[in-house]
Design a protein around this motif. Sequence first.
Motif, PDB file in Angstrom:
ATOM      1  N   ALA A  35      63.375  48.610  45.076  1.00  0.00           N
ATOM      2  CA  ALA A  35      63.613  49.689  46.353  1.00  0.00           C
ATOM      3  C   ALA A  35      65.822  49.714  46.357  1.00  0.00           C
ATOM      4  O   ALA A  35      66.084  50.797  46.698  1.00  0.00           O
ATOM      5  N   ALA A  36      65.905  48.211  46.624  1.00  0.00           N
ATOM      6  CA  ALA A  36      67.862  47.823  46.585  1.00  0.00           C
ATOM      7  C   ALA A  36      68.508  48.825  45.783  1.00  0.00           C
ATOM      8  O   ALA A  36      69.330  49.515  45.966  1.00  0.00           O
ATOM      9  N   ALA A  46      77.930  49.920  49.515  1.00  0.00           N
ATOM     10  CA  ALA A  46      78.715  49.952  50.939  1.00  0.00           C
ATOM     11  C   ALA A  46      77.634  50.697  52.051  1.00  0.00           C
ATOM     12  O   ALA A  46      77.954  50.611  53.316  1.00  0.00           O
ATOM     13  N   ASP A  47      77.663  51.291  51.257  1.00  0.00           N
ATOM     14  CA  ASP A  47      76.808  53.122  52.879  1.00  0.00           C
ATOM     15  C   ASP A  47      75.373  52.582  52.370  1.00  0.00           C
ATOM     16  O   ASP A  47      74.579  53.704  53.364  1.00  0.00           O
ATOM     17  N   ALA A  48      74.521  52.303  51.826  1.00  0.00           N
ATOM     18  CA  ALA A  48      73.528  51.594  51.456  1.00  0.00           C
ATOM     19  C   ALA A  48      72.747  50.873  52.721  1.00  0.00           C
ATOM     20  O   ALA A  48      73.649  49.959  53.909  1.00  0.00           O
ATOM     21  N   GLY A  49      71.820  51.277  52.957  1.00  0.00           N
ATOM     22  CA  GLY A  49      71.401  50.311  54.490  1.00  0.00           C
ATOM     23  C   GLY A  49      70.041  49.507  54.253  1.00  0.00           C
ATOM     24  O   GLY A  49      68.860  50.109  53.757  1.00  0.00           O
ATOM     25  N   ILE A  50      69.891  48.221  55.192  1.00  0.00           N
ATOM     26  CA  ILE A  50      68.644  47.269  55.088  1.00  0.00           C
ATOM     27  C   ILE A  50      67.306  48.130  55.071  1.00  0.00           C
ATOM     28  O   ILE A  50      66.334  48.580  54.633  1.00  0.00           O
ATOM     29  N   VAL A  54      64.028  48.497  52.718  1.00  0.00           N
ATOM     30  CA  VAL A  54      62.815  47.676  54.153  1.00  0.00           C
ATOM     31  C   VAL A  54      61.756  49.126  53.555  1.00  0.00           C
ATOM     32  O   VAL A  54      60.337  49.260  52.935  1.00  0.00           O
ATOM     33  N   GLU A  55      62.157  50.478  54.376  1.00  0.00           N
ATOM     34  CA  GLU A  55      61.117  50.999  53.703  1.00  0.00           C
ATOM     35  C   GLU A  55      60.635  52.007  52.231  1.00  0.00           C
ATOM     36  O   GLU A  55      59.926  52.211  51.558  1.00  0.00           O
ATOM     37  N   THR A  56      62.277  52.277  51.509  1.00  0.00           N
ATOM     38  CA  THR A  56      61.548  52.246  50.004  1.00  0.00           C
ATOM     39  C   THR A  56      60.977  51.225  49.849  1.00  0.00           C
ATOM     40  O   THR A  56      59.620  51.921  48.569  1.00  0.00           O
ATOM     41  N   SER A  57      60.877  50.138  49.686  1.00  0.00           N
ATOM     42  CA  SER A  57      60.487  49.432  49.045  1.00  0.00           C
ATOM     43  C   SER A  57      58.077  48.980  50.111  1.00  0.00           C
ATOM     44  O   SER A  57      57.707  48.395  49.315  1.00  0.00           O
ATOM     45  N   LEU A  64      62.883  40.213  53.133  1.00  0.00           N
ATOM     46  CA  LEU A  64      63.950  40.730  52.686  1.00  0.00           C
ATOM     47  C   LEU A  64      64.885  39.302  53.195  1.00  0.00           C
ATOM     48  O   LEU A  64      65.103  39.283  51.631  1.00  0.00           O
ATOM     49  N   TYR A  65      64.893  39.004  54.134  1.00  0.00           N
ATOM     50  CA  TYR A  65      65.867  38.982  54.650  1.00  0.00           C
ATOM     51  C   TYR A  65      65.033  37.215  53.963  1.00  0.00           C
ATOM     52  O   TYR A  65      66.652  35.885  53.923  1.00  0.00           O
ATOM     53  N   HIS A  66      64.165  36.823  53.782  1.00  0.00           N
ATOM     54  CA  HIS A  66      63.378  35.066  53.516  1.00  0.00           C
ATOM     55  C   HIS A  66      63.804  35.569  52.098  1.00  0.00           C
ATOM     56  O   HIS A  66      63.841  34.082  51.515  1.00  0.00           O
ATOM     57  N   HIS A  67      64.010  36.317  51.134  1.00  0.00           N
ATOM     58  CA  HIS A  67      64.451  35.869  49.997  1.00  0.00           C
ATOM     59  C   HIS A  67      65.553  36.610  49.621  1.00  0.00           C
ATOM     60  O   HIS A  67      65.974  35.909  48.218  1.00  0.00           O
ATOM     61  N   TYR A  68      66.682  37.432  50.002  1.00  0.00           N
ATOM     62  CA  TYR A  68      67.552  37.891  49.524  1.00  0.00           C
ATOM     63  C   TYR A  68      68.725  37.305  50.748  1.00  0.00           C
ATOM     64  O   TYR A  68      69.880  37.442  50.231  1.00  0.00           O
ATOM     65  N   GLY A  69      68.430  36.746  51.687  1.00  0.00           N
ATOM     66  CA  GLY A  69      69.151  36.999  53.043  1.00  0.00           C
ATOM     67  C   GLY A  69      70.314  38.358  53.160  1.00  0.00           C
ATOM     68  O   GLY A  69      71.431  37.783  54.325  1.00  0.00           O
ATOM     69  N   GLY A  70      69.564  39.039  52.782  1.00  0.00           N
ATOM     70  CA  GLY A  70      69.986  40.137  53.285  1.00  0.00           C
ATOM     71  C   GLY A  70      70.527  40.759  52.160  1.00  0.00           C
ATOM     72  O   GLY A  70      70.759  41.902  50.724  1.00  0.00           O
TER      73      GLY A  70
END
Length: 210
Positions: A35-36, A46-50, A54-57, A64-70
């Motif tokens: 998804a990312a 720069a313009d990609a949003g969390i 999340v919606e795409t994945s 997301l924050y657990h596995h990659y921190g952001g």
Amino acid sequence: MRTSRERPAGGGVGESGGSRQWARADATRRALLDAAQKVFDDRGYADAGIAEIVETSGISVGSLYHHYGGKAGLYLALWEELSDEQDAQAASAVSAARKAGEDDPIALFIEGARAYLEVCWERRSAARLFHGGEGPPGFSLMRRTRARQWIGQNNRLLRGADGDRETQVLSMVLTTVIGEAGREVALAPDAAAAHEIIEEVCRILIRLAR
């Protein structure tokens, strides 16, 4: 930062259940990375949003924050994944050539370069992203560090002694050519054009190395 390469220690009671748990975690990480990649492709880093990732994945923001921190962790994990695949394919190609009886350092170098460039085409979406120059703070330094390591590996492959300045400079020049060529391969309009670029780059590398 956790990456998709993490695995638990093997063995012991409950391993089957643990394996299922880690398989689910692997699937979660894969969904987040895919998804990312898509969102970064569409919007740039720069313009990609969390929220969009999340919606795409279909995975929770907490995971997301657990596995990659952001967002930065996702970007760097994708870069490491691509870099590791390029390194592995190049090393495999050199090893296969050696096993086939090739011992000319330049010929071995060319086999590794060709394999690296093939990955640039096969993973062109990721390669385009990382050649674009965007990224989180510190990414440029990571790229330079990786480039120095790559130059050192190529220097050893070309059998340059530590004090052999000529071979060190040659390794730097050839490595820079391959890196820039990777961007052109990734931007090629189709497979035929990509492979034409790869073969032409290999011919130029041979001329430079000789």
